[in-house]
Scaffold this motif. Structure first.
Motif, PDB file in Angstrom:
ATOM      1  N   LEU A 120      43.131  40.244  38.052  1.00 48.79           N
ATOM      2  CA  LEU A 120      41.871  39.524  37.803  1.00 48.79           C
ATOM      3  C   LEU A 120      41.030  40.264  36.765  1.00 48.79           C
ATOM      4  CD1 LEU A 120      39.597  37.490  38.505  1.00 48.79           C
ATOM      5  CD2 LEU A 120      39.046  38.907  40.486  1.00 48.79           C
ATOM      6  N   ARG A 175      43.335  31.047  35.562  1.00 48.13           N
ATOM      7  CA  ARG A 175      44.151  32.210  35.188  1.00 48.13           C
ATOM      8  C   ARG A 175      44.742  31.907  33.822  1.00 48.13           C
ATOM      9  NH1 ARG A 175      47.480  33.206  40.865  1.00 48.13           N
ATOM     10  NH2 ARG A 175      45.644  33.765  42.100  1.00 48.13           N
ATOM     11  N   GLN A 221      36.706  34.332  33.840  1.00 48.83           N
ATOM     12  CA  GLN A 221      37.427  34.157  35.112  1.00 48.83           C
ATOM     13  C   GLN A 221      36.895  32.968  35.903  1.00 48.83           C
ATOM     14  OE1 GLN A 221      36.182  38.056  36.959  1.00 48.83           O
ATOM     15  NE2 GLN A 221      35.520  36.769  38.650  1.00 48.83           N
ATOM     16  N   TRP A 223      39.210  38.909  31.568  1.00 46.36           N
ATOM     17  CA  TRP A 223      39.579  37.564  32.023  1.00 46.36           C
ATOM     18  C   TRP A 223      40.585  37.678  33.162  1.00 46.36           C
ATOM     19  CZ3 TRP A 223      42.826  39.983  28.763  1.00 46.36           C
ATOM     20  CH2 TRP A 223      44.179  39.613  28.738  1.00 46.36           C
ATOM     21  N   ASN A 224      40.893  36.547  33.787  1.00 49.05           N
ATOM     22  CA  ASN A 224      41.827  36.537  34.921  1.00 49.05           C
ATOM     23  C   ASN A 224      43.244  36.313  34.402  1.00 49.05           C
ATOM     24  OD1 ASN A 224      43.275  36.226  37.253  1.00 49.05           O
ATOM     25  ND2 ASN A 224      41.949  34.667  38.161  1.00 49.05           N
TER      26      ASN A 224
END
Ligand SMILES: C[S@@+](CC[C@H](N)C(=O)[O-])C[C@H]1O[C@@H](n2cnc3c(N)ncnc32)[C@H](O)[C@@H]1O
Length: 240
Positions: A230, A204, A135, A164-165
């Motif tokens: 997120l 992202r 992230q 992860w985002n």
């Protein structure tokens, strides 16, 4: 890929480690008096969440790798489940502090180059885990590289679990990151703790890109959680 993004990530996280390592790893802690007991307890909760599904397990228990190990809370918790754990982190200062804090002989820490799992041999690991690291990585190509590296180091039947985002709007986020990074860098409108720097805001990444990266390495995506947020998680098994 040039080394400059790696250098800026290393500088950012080294500074963060010197300022207040525990808080930059977990910003829900109290800044002035972080409760380190609670900090290491959260390592156990993260591992419990990552390995909670009995139908999605690593086939072996010899070696676990953490990408971006910070102060070692996750590595220490993994040592209850694996014979050996290696945490790899881009920041020498984080690694130095992790070595001081975590003295369990099953756990070791290595300084990584920020894009590879170089100390780990091909097909050497049973588990690769990463939490609150992708992230923060501004360039998604670095994340693509870590997906390739996880595929390289995992044994057949090994498990890759990562957060992860996946919040929608990857392109808009990149534009916002440039603007906030400019305001942070020039001091025009800095965020007090430096969290508007690109190395904290990160990227992202859409699921399609994650899936393609996994498939290229023979990693089968078997489960996801928290998509669109997120705190998106993916579980992938190395098939061959
Ligand atoms: C928010 S902390 C999380 C630490 C750990 N995963 C945890 O949850 O306790 C992010 C960590 O990732 C590391 N990091 C940032 N970018 C990295 C990269 N490209 N490769 C490896 N580590 C990285 C930082 O140095 C920092 O220790």
């Amino acid at each position: 890929m040039k080394d400059r993004p790696q250098e800026s990530m290393r500088t950012y996280w080294d500074d963060a480690a010197r300022k207040n390592a525990a808080w930059y790893v977990d910003t829900t802690l109290d800044f002035d008096t972080p409760d380190m007991g609670r900090f290491f307890e959260t390592g156990r909760s993260i591992v419990a969440e990552a390995l909670s599904d009995p139908s999605v397990v690593a086939s072996g228990r010899e070696l676990a790798i953490e990408i971006g190990s910070g102060l070692g809370r996750v590595c220490l918790a993994l040592a209850d489940r694996f014979d050996r754990v290696i945490g790899i982190d881009i920041s020498p200062e984080m690694v130095r502090r992790a070595r001081e804090l975590v003295t369990d002989e099953r756990v070791s820490f290595e300084i990584g180059n920020g894009s590879s799992l170089a100390p780990v041999p091909d097909r050497g690991a049973d588990l690769v885990l990463s939490f609150t690291v992708f992230q923060h990585i501004p360039d998604p190509r670095v994340i693509d590289g870590y997906l390739r590296e996880a595929a390289r180091v995992l044994k057949k039947g090994g498990l890759f679990v990562f957060q992860w985002n996946n919040t929608p709007g990857a392109r808009g986020w990149a534009a916002r990151r440039r603007l906030l990074g400019f305001l942070q860098r020039t001091g025009l409108r800095p965020e007090r703790f430096g969290r508007n720097a690109p190395e904290f805001l990160g990227s992202r990444v859409p699921l399609g890109r994650i899936r393609a990266g996994l498939e290229a390495g023979n990693l089968e995506l078997v489960r996801t959680q928290g998509l669109g947020t997120l705190f998106a998680w993916a579980w992938a098994v190395k098939r061959a």
